[in-house]
Scaffold this motif. Structure first.
Motif, PDB file in Angstrom:
ATOM      1  N   UNK A 257      13.665  -3.922  24.398  1.00  0.00           N
ATOM      2  CA  UNK A 257      14.109  -5.217  23.861  1.00  0.00           C
ATOM      3  C   UNK A 257      13.307  -5.623  22.625  1.00  0.00           C
ATOM      4  N   UNK A 258      14.018  -5.962  21.553  1.00  0.00           N
ATOM      5  CA  UNK A 258      13.370  -6.449  20.339  1.00  0.00           C
ATOM      6  C   UNK A 258      12.717  -5.392  19.487  1.00  0.00           C
ATOM      7  N   UNK A 259      12.974  -4.112  19.768  1.00  0.00           N
ATOM      8  CA  UNK A 259      12.295  -3.051  19.042  1.00  0.00           C
ATOM      9  C   UNK A 259      12.858  -2.744  17.666  1.00  0.00           C
ATOM     10  N   UNK A 260      14.074  -3.186  17.390  1.00  0.00           N
ATOM     11  CA  UNK A 260      14.689  -2.910  16.088  1.00  0.00           C
ATOM     12  C   UNK A 260      13.982  -3.714  14.991  1.00  0.00           C
ATOM     13  N   UNK A 261      13.783  -3.072  13.835  1.00  0.00           N
ATOM     14  CA  UNK A 261      13.114  -3.718  12.700  1.00  0.00           C
ATOM     15  C   UNK A 261      14.090  -3.787  11.534  1.00  0.00           C
ATOM     16  N   UNK A 262      14.490  -4.982  11.110  1.00  0.00           N
ATOM     17  CA  UNK A 262      15.429  -5.092   9.990  1.00  0.00           C
ATOM     18  C   UNK A 262      14.834  -4.522   8.703  1.00  0.00           C
ATOM     19  N   UNK A 263      15.679  -4.034   7.811  1.00  0.00           N
ATOM     20  CA  UNK A 263      15.192  -3.470   6.553  1.00  0.00           C
ATOM     21  C   UNK A 263      14.295  -4.404   5.752  1.00  0.00           C
ATOM     22  N   UNK A 264      14.565  -5.716   5.779  1.00  0.00           N
ATOM     23  CA  UNK A 264      13.720  -6.645   5.032  1.00  0.00           C
ATOM     24  C   UNK A 264      12.289  -6.641   5.555  1.00  0.00           C
ATOM     25  N   UNK A 265      12.136  -6.508   6.864  1.00  0.00           N
ATOM     26  CA  UNK A 265      10.786  -6.440   7.433  1.00  0.00           C
ATOM     27  C   UNK A 265      10.116  -5.117   7.095  1.00  0.00           C
ATOM     28  N   UNK A 266      10.891  -4.033   7.091  1.00  0.00           N
ATOM     29  CA  UNK A 266      10.327  -2.732   6.708  1.00  0.00           C
ATOM     30  C   UNK A 266       9.844  -2.773   5.259  1.00  0.00           C
ATOM     31  N   UNK A 267      10.585  -3.448   4.417  1.00  0.00           N
ATOM     32  CA  UNK A 267      10.156  -3.595   3.022  1.00  0.00           C
ATOM     33  C   UNK A 267       8.871  -4.416   2.949  1.00  0.00           C
ATOM     34  N   UNK A 268       8.761  -5.417   3.804  1.00  0.00           N
ATOM     35  CA  UNK A 268       7.545  -6.240   3.838  1.00  0.00           C
ATOM     36  C   UNK A 268       6.339  -5.385   4.228  1.00  0.00           C
ATOM     37  N   UNK A 269       6.525  -4.487   5.193  1.00  0.00           N
ATOM     38  CA  UNK A 269       5.440  -3.585   5.608  1.00  0.00           C
ATOM     39  C   UNK A 269       4.990  -2.742   4.417  1.00  0.00           C
ATOM     40  N   UNK A 270       5.951  -2.194   3.688  1.00  0.00           N
ATOM     41  CA  UNK A 270       5.630  -1.345   2.541  1.00  0.00           C
ATOM     42  C   UNK A 270       4.896  -2.120   1.457  1.00  0.00           C
ATOM     43  N   UNK A 271       5.387  -3.298   1.136  1.00  0.00           N
ATOM     44  CA  UNK A 271       4.765  -4.093   0.083  1.00  0.00           C
ATOM     45  C   UNK A 271       3.367  -4.553   0.492  1.00  0.00           C
ATOM     46  N   UNK A 272       3.171  -4.851   1.764  1.00  0.00           N
ATOM     47  CA  UNK A 272       1.839  -5.247   2.221  1.00  0.00           C
ATOM     48  C   UNK A 272       0.870  -4.075   2.104  1.00  0.00           C
ATOM     49  N   UNK A 273       1.345  -2.887   2.430  1.00  0.00           N
ATOM     50  CA  UNK A 273       0.507  -1.692   2.291  1.00  0.00           C
ATOM     51  C   UNK A 273       0.112  -1.473   0.838  1.00  0.00           C
ATOM     52  N   UNK A 274       1.055  -1.628  -0.076  1.00  0.00           N
ATOM     53  CA  UNK A 274       0.748  -1.471  -1.497  1.00  0.00           C
ATOM     54  C   UNK A 274      -0.279  -2.510  -1.948  1.00  0.00           C
ATOM     55  N   UNK A 275      -0.118  -3.733  -1.479  1.00  0.00           N
ATOM     56  CA  UNK A 275      -1.039  -4.798  -1.904  1.00  0.00           C
ATOM     57  C   UNK A 275      -2.474  -4.481  -1.512  1.00  0.00           C
ATOM     58  N   UNK A 276      -2.658  -3.817  -0.377  1.00  0.00           N
ATOM     59  CA  UNK A 276      -4.001  -3.508   0.100  1.00  0.00           C
ATOM     60  C   UNK A 276      -4.517  -2.188  -0.471  1.00  0.00           C
ATOM     61  N   UNK A 277      -3.635  -1.205  -0.640  1.00  0.00           N
ATOM     62  CA  UNK A 277      -4.093   0.172  -0.878  1.00  0.00           C
ATOM     63  C   UNK A 277      -3.795   0.757  -2.255  1.00  0.00           C
ATOM     64  N   UNK A 278      -2.915   0.142  -3.008  1.00  0.00           N
ATOM     65  CA  UNK A 278      -2.524   0.733  -4.289  1.00  0.00           C
ATOM     66  C   UNK A 278      -3.725   0.975  -5.199  1.00  0.00           C
ATOM     67  N   UNK A 279      -4.643   0.041  -5.268  1.00  0.00           N
ATOM     68  CA  UNK A 279      -5.744   0.125  -6.236  1.00  0.00           C
ATOM     69  C   UNK A 279      -6.954   0.907  -5.719  1.00  0.00           C
TER      70      UNK A 279
END
Length: 556
Positions: A257-279
């Motif tokens: 139950x509740x395990x599906x992750x909408x694409x907008x949230x997946x994009x949020x995960x990616x952008x958060x990772x970039x914000x922390x790790x890109x530099x």
């Protein structure tokens, strides 16, 4: 007595000599094909049409091969972008049983031959003949055929697009897909090449990615005497492991139950990772290059994504159930039983180090599981794992994969183990290939969302454990590419691996740091050093961010 093969190499298997004698006898029995070798290629090409190759020419059991067509393609013919004439041959290799689909193959023989042959691997579940006429994926140069290579490929022994696993119901077709099609096609084509040019190739290479990468490792493990060099990119080495992980991931998305992750949230995960790790590599360039340093921030990233008392939103935080889905993919699969070659699981992905899961090959885009899952609706890994269970494992089209626990397979355990022996390339015994002087180049994206880059690294580490770093360095090059996914990504490398391999095999010029040019649409033309694992490109602190010369290969 051991016979001498290409370049005077010693071939340990006496069956090779028997097959060579068989080829001579076959030609002797076909006067039209035994014309003088000096005859123009156009004349010899036409003679192949309708020819039948006897089973004795192929090391593995078949019912022989039939040449369906053979014709010269003119340099100015419509669609010919190779820059010269070539003979195009199509054929079929027959199975032992009438219900087994043929192995369809294509062979291209350039009029100006460079003495080399290149077998090209497929993708997914194959099912479409690899034509061998185009440019290699992510290669900036002309097609190998245009460079003078005799090129060939096949469909692995069934018809259908790369997502279809229905052929798993046919035993011989499964064996063909696992490994046999590679040898059967190689042997049939080798006889045709030798006849067309009057001599066998001086060099035989293999190149492929994904399934084709697994095929590259397969030929080194199973047929080491047949190849001088292999390019095996993003290799699906642990084929059963990745399919079982796909099922576990699907259960997390659609059975919990509740395990599906909408694409907008997946994009949020990616952008958060970039914000922390890109530099962390010194450059704000949209690429997570220092994966090891980024991993040290993983707990911080996860906590920043967690709803933690906040009301769940569609685009700014993840519930515990949604995070659990991502952690399934991050952690990989651990099994309480052993697959072939003592494999006990599948390595996890770099979910919080740059993997982008919103594309066609990412996680599902729809919250409901379709009766027959598709890549877009339910995610690539789950859709492929679902098909594997239905047709290869349970052999029941109505089988419900969401009710299957990969860690407790019950009555299907023996079938899973047998399949992992047939379809998989986790055997680290490359002794014969190394002894013969064979070379290997593997390139894999650190952000790959289909085949875990950490599984490739684990196999490399196992080779080092077995042979030692000096011996592995003597025959293998591993390039892990930051930002590169499974054919897409923030950085898509274009690099001439075939020339690097041929120079290594032919001239002993071992490749070191290479230069890759980005062919991603948004950043096309920038370059980065392609660093040997475990090094990664770090910005030097000065110079143009779009030039490889501004980066150094650094220790993680």
């Amino acid at each position: 007595m051991r016979s001498r093969g290409r370049r005077g190499r010693v071939i340990g298997d006496s069956r090779a000599a028997i097959r060579f004698l068989g080829a001579i006898l076959w030609l002797a029995a076909h006067p039209a094909l035994a014309a003088p070798n000096e005859a123009p290629l156009a004349l010899r090409c036409a003679e192949f049409a309708g020819a039948v190759l006897p089973p004795e020419l192929i090391a593995l059991p078949t019912a022989g091969a039939q040449i369906e067509s053979a014709a010269m393609i003119g340099a100015t013919a419509p669609g010919n972008q190779q820059g010269g004439e070539y003979c195009r041959i199509t054929g079929r290799i027959k199975g032992l049983t009438p219900t087994t689909p043929d192995i369809r193959f294509d062979l291209n023989l350039p009029r100006r031959w460079n003495g080399r042959a290149l077998q090209i691997g497929g993708g997914g579940y194959n099912g479409v003949v690899v034509s061998g006429t185009g440019v290699m994926p992510f290669s900036p140069n002309r097609a190998p055929l245009a460079q003078g290579y005799a090129t060939f490929g096949d469909d692995s022994g069934h018809v259908g697009d790369s997502s279809l696993a229905v052929f798993g119901l046919v035993d011989e077709a499964v064996v063909n897909f696992g490994y046999a099609h590679l040898k059967k096609t190689h042997d049939a084509v080798l006889a045709l090449i030798a006849r067309a040019y009057g001599r066998p190739p001086q060099r035989m290479y293999f190149a492929g990615g994904s399934t084709g990468g697994r095929e590259g490792y397969t030929v080194m493990q199973r047929y080491p005497d047949d190849y001088d060099g292999v390019i095996a990119n993003s290799p699906a080495l642990n084929f059963s492991g990745v399919r079982l992980l796909g099922v576990k991931l699907g259960r997390a998305e659609y059975a919990a139950p509740g395990g599906f992750i909408p694409p907008l949230l997946l994009e949020h995960v990616y952008q958060r990772t970039l914000a922390v790790c890109d530099r962390l590599d010194g450059a704000a360039d949209g690429i997570v290059s220092d994966v090891a340093a980024c991993r040290e921030h993983e707990a911080e990233i996860i906590e920043s994504l967690r709803c933690a008392g906040r009301a769940p939103s569609h685009d700014d935080c993840l519930t515990d159930a949604q995070l659990s889905t991502l952690l399934v993919m991050r952690d990989g699969l651990s099994l309480p039983y052993k697959l072939a070659w003592d494999v006990t699981g599948y390595s996890g992905y770099n979910i919080f180090q740059g993997a982008h899961l919103t594309g066609m090959l990412g996680l599902g885009h729809q919250p409901e599981r379709l009766p027959m899952p598709t890549f877009f609706a339910n995610g690539y890994l789950f859709a492929q794992g679902d098909g594997y269970l239905r047709y290869f494992v349970a052999r029941d089209a109505s089988f419900d994969s969401l009710r299957f626990d990969p860690q407790h397979p019950g009555k299907y355990r023996a079938q899973l183990i047998a399949l992992s022996q047939t379809i998989g390339a986790m055997n680290t015994d490359l002794t014969r290939y190394i002894e013969r002087g064979g070379k290997l180049i593997t390139l894999h994206g650190l952000a790959d969302e289909v085949i875990s880059p950490n599984q490739t690294i684990a196999y490399y580490d196992a080779l080092v454990d077995r042979f030692g770093s000096d011996q592995v360095n003597g025959f293998m090059r591993l390039y892990m590419v930051p930002g590169f996914q499974h054919g897409s990504g923030a950085f898509i490398p274009s690099v001439d691996l075939l020339s690097a391999l041929d120079n290594w095999v032919t001239h002993g010029a071992s490749p070191e740091t290479l230069t890759a040019v980005d062919i991603a649409a948004a950043t096309n033309g920038r370059s980065r050093p392609l660093c040997r694992y475990p090094l990664f490109p770090r910005y030097s602190g000065k110079g143009n961010l779009n030039l490889a010369s501004s980066f150094v290969c650094a220790e993680p």
